[in-house]
Motif scaffolding. Structure first.
Motif, short mmCIF file in Angstrom:
data_model
loop_
_atom_site.label_atom_id
_atom_site.label_comp_id
_atom_site.label_asym_id
_atom_site.label_seq_id
_atom_site.Cartn_x
_atom_site.Cartn_y
_atom_site.Cartn_z
N VAL A 143 0.84 -1.20 0.00
CA VAL A 143 0.00 0.00 0.00
C VAL A 143 0.87 1.26 0.00
CG1 VAL A 143 -2.11 1.04 0.94
CG2 VAL A 143 -1.67 -1.36 1.36
N ASP A 144 2.08 1.11 -0.48
CA ASP A 144 3.02 2.23 -0.65
C ASP A 144 3.25 2.39 -2.15
OD1 ASP A 144 5.18 3.94 -0.90
OD2 ASP A 144 6.32 3.04 0.74
N PRO A 145 2.74 3.46 -2.77
CA PRO A 145 2.85 3.59 -4.23
C PRO A 145 4.29 3.65 -4.73
CG PRO A 145 2.01 5.61 -3.23
CD PRO A 145 1.99 4.57 -2.17
N SER A 146 5.24 4.02 -3.87
CA SER A 146 6.63 4.08 -4.31
C SER A 146 7.23 2.69 -4.48
CB SER A 146 7.48 4.88 -3.32
OG SER A 146 7.59 4.20 -2.08
N ARG A 147 6.66 1.69 -3.79
CA ARG A 147 7.07 0.30 -3.96
C ARG A 147 5.90 -0.58 -3.56
NH1 ARG A 147 12.89 -2.32 -2.76
NH2 ARG A 147 12.55 -4.22 -3.95
N PRO A 148 4.95 -0.79 -4.45
CA PRO A 148 3.72 -1.49 -4.09
C PRO A 148 3.89 -2.97 -3.78
CG PRO A 148 3.72 -0.95 -6.42
CD PRO A 148 4.90 -0.25 -5.82
N GLU A 149 4.89 -3.61 -4.37
CA GLU A 149 5.05 -5.05 -4.17
C GLU A 149 6.47 -5.38 -3.70
OE1 GLU A 149 2.52 -7.54 -7.17
OE2 GLU A 149 3.41 -5.87 -8.31
N ALA A 150 6.56 -6.44 -2.93
CA ALA A 150 7.86 -6.92 -2.45
C ALA A 150 7.70 -8.38 -2.08
CB ALA A 150 8.32 -6.09 -1.25
N GLU A 151 8.82 -9.00 -1.62
CA GLU A 151 8.73 -10.39 -1.18
C GLU A 151 9.30 -10.62 0.21
OE1 GLU A 151 10.75 -13.00 -3.84
OE2 GLU A 151 12.63 -11.85 -3.85
N ALA A 152 9.84 -9.56 0.81
CA ALA A 152 10.41 -9.73 2.15
C ALA A 152 10.39 -8.41 2.92
CB ALA A 152 11.84 -10.26 2.07
N VAL A 153 10.35 -8.53 4.24
CA VAL A 153 10.31 -7.37 5.14
C VAL A 153 11.21 -7.67 6.34
CG1 VAL A 153 8.85 -5.87 6.55
CG2 VAL A 153 7.90 -6.92 4.48
N ALA A 154 11.99 -6.68 6.76
CA ALA A 154 12.81 -6.81 7.96
C ALA A 154 12.31 -5.84 9.02
CB ALA A 154 14.27 -6.52 7.65
N ILE A 155 12.29 -6.30 10.27
CA ILE A 155 11.79 -5.51 11.41
C ILE A 155 12.87 -5.44 12.47
CG2 ILE A 155 10.10 -5.39 13.26
CD1 ILE A 155 9.16 -7.36 10.25
#
Length: 579
Positions: free
Chosen positions: A58-70
């Protein structure tokens, strides 16, 4: 000849300077390289990495990804598996999403959280399909209820009965002689009391209707037990207040239920002060697993004004700074305020709430709230009720000047055609509940006719006018489950199965629009769009992993999608039990 004699020494000097510069640059590059190596070696490792996911950010600058780091409670990286893997350390927890769909956590823009938690334990009447079934369930619950203890909750819906008539106390009196009963209609704008409850509240044939309310009466003028809007308050005064432990239990039930549905933030409309106190208590204990934005009733506006609280005051888990007002009633209880009478009740245009009698009372309270920097969130359902609130908002802006207020109209159900532009001009947020559309759509046209119904739950028309949407449920009026909300917004298929292609299908949202309004739209509505609402580096790590890709499946199947995991601030608050 003299210039020739000096040329060779000058050339030699230039070469010496050039060699010195090269050595300095080489040293500088070496130093910078070592610094970068050191920096790379000292970069903190992520606490959690979710990889192999289908991420819709839901971020138009990068709508799709495959991984997230927290790291901690924040997102630090969003990208491909290799990009995010650079954040992995020896103690990083890694979740393999196995190709499942990862979304930002859902933010429900309108709930009654404590009531919702209580209803999980109360008698369930919403799916009773007849007056006889309604009475049977009350009779059985009363038999298990201690003498003198109140029987509450219910969420009954007479539109599912044949004939679709409001219940009366005679249905339940014989089985509840020692149990006071006050069971609410599912919209919260009508309650049915038995004779014992009416007696305890002192409501008789001689009791006058209060401003903004109706005591429903039979042909002899005696109360039937049904009380509408402000008349409910007369009964509530007789109901014992929840104890601290009872209230906390209801809130803890609500928190667990929200986590199981991927709801990571809620905006609690008209909470009691005691609700906010328990939220604070749970926060201190590290047990507040859903983020709360609380908007107490505008009748309590001076409490916030006196201590200088302004919009969205607080921290990531608990904020206040809004006030909730009521313009009118509801469509189902025939108390929403319209310019013209209901089609099925000539002479009845609905009711302005007691807060609007006189309208100058509401205007004065709203003026004080706005001057203090508080956010206005106003329940308005009928076209005349909505228009009256827009009039007040316009007066406030003229009196106090323009600024970023983020005024809201809660529900905004039945619009006058002229008022869509006024939403735009005044920058009013439409805080809407799509499930109501597929519920009310079963019978709304009988009450208000086709023309007015065409401007009911007009989500597409709002967007076409540049109006921001914030999605919610009005839980416990409707289910808290976001999948049902997304299903309703994208299909508009009424619950009776009679409109499979959509009730006024031109008002449907796309699934991406619905998700955006349920995440970023709701975050904007509480002044938190820079903190949450999308899977973006720097934002709070509130996310939900779903069983299916809601962007790809048939919208009719969205209601069956399940939540697999929920994270709030990177902490796992729910995980589906293994099969």
């Amino acid at each position: 000849s003299s210039s020739g004699e000096n040329a060779e020494p000058s050339l030699q000097q230039d070469r010496v300077r050039e060699e010195k510069m090269k050595r300095c640059l080489l040293q500088l590059v070496t130093v910078l390289g070592c610094a970068l190596c050191t920096l790379a070696q000292t970069k903190p490792a992520a606490d959690l990495i979710i990889r192999n996911a289908r991420v819709w950010t839901v971020d138009p600058s990068r709508p799709e990804a495959e991984a997230v780091a927290i790291l901690g409670d924040r997102i630090v990286a969003v990208g491909s598996n290799p990009q995010v893997d650079t954040w992995r350390g020896p103690h990083t927890r890694v979740v393999d999403a196995a190709g499942k769909h990862l979304l930002p956590g859902f933010n429900d823009a309108h709930v009654h959280f404590t009531d919702g938690g209580a209803q999980l334990d109360n008698v369930e009447l919403n799916d009773a399909t007849s007056a006889q079934e309604f009475a049977r369930r009350i009779r059985e619950r009363a038999a298990k209820t201690a003498k003198g203890e109140w029987l509450l909750g219910g969420d009954w819906d007479e539109t599912k009965w044949s004939p679709a008539e409001f219940p009366t106390k005679e249905l339940i009196d014989a089985a509840t002689t020692e149990t006071p009963v006050a069971v609410n209609r599912y919209d919260g704008h009508m309650i049915l009391a038995n004779s014992l409850a009416l007696k305890l509240a002192g409501i008789t044939a001689q009791t006058p209707d209060p401003a903004g309310g109706v005591i429903v009466r039979d042909q002899q003028g005696n109360p039937t037990g049904a009380l509408k809007d402000a008349a409910q308050d007369m009964l509530f005064k007789a109901v014992p207040a929840l104890t601290h432990d009872q209230r906390r239990h209801s809130i803890e039930r609500a928190l667990a239920h929200a986590a199981s549905l991927g709801v990571t933030s809620v905006q609690h409309m008209n909470p009691e002060p005691a609700d906010i106190a328990i939220y604070s208590e749970l926060l201190d204990e590290g047990k507040l697993t859903t983020r709360i934005y609380a908007a107490p009733l505008i009748t309590q506006v001076d409490d916030q004004v006196k201590i200088g609280i302004r919009r969205a005051f607080g921290g990531p888990y608990l904020r206040i700074g809004g006030v909730k007002a009521y313009a009118d009633g509801s469509l189902g209880s025939a108390t929403a305020y319209f310019f013209e009478a209901f089609s099925d009740q000539p002479g009845n245009r609905g009711l302005l709430s007691d807060e609007m009698q006189p309208i100058s009372l509401m205007r004065d309270r709203m003026m004080r709230a706005d001057a203090a920097g508080l956010q206005l969130c106003t329940h308005a359902i009928g076209d005349a009720g909505i228009s009256a609130i827009l009039d007040i908002y316009d007066e406030i802006e003229k009196a106090h000047g323009s600024r970023d207020r983020r005024w809201r109209i809660e529900h905004a159900q039945h619009m006058a055609a002229k008022d869509f532009d006024r939403f735009t001009q005044l920058h009013v947020i439409a805080s809407v509940q799509p499930y109501h559309a597929i519920d009310d759509g079963r019978w709304a046209e009988r009450r208000i006719g086709h023309d007015r119904a065409s401007r009911t739950y007009a989500f597409r028309t709002f967007l076409d006018h540049g109006v921001r949407l914030a999605l919610g449920t009005d839980w416990n009026v409707a289910p808290l489950n976001p999948m049902l909300t997304l299903y309703a917004a994208t299909t508009r298929a009424t619950l009776d199965g009679k409109n499979p292609n959509g009730w006024f299908p031109e008002q449907k949202l796309t699934i991406k629009e619905a998700i955006d309004a349920y995440t970023m739209g709701s975050a904007y509505a509480e002044f938190q769009e820079s903190e949450k609402g999308s899977i973006t580096a720097g934002k709070l790590a509130d996310m939900v992993l779903l069983s299916d890709d809601v962007l790809a499946i048939d919208p009719a199947k969205i209601r069956d999608v399940k939540v697999l995991k929920t994270w709030v601030g990177g902490k796992l608050t729910y995980e589906v039990a293994s099969q």
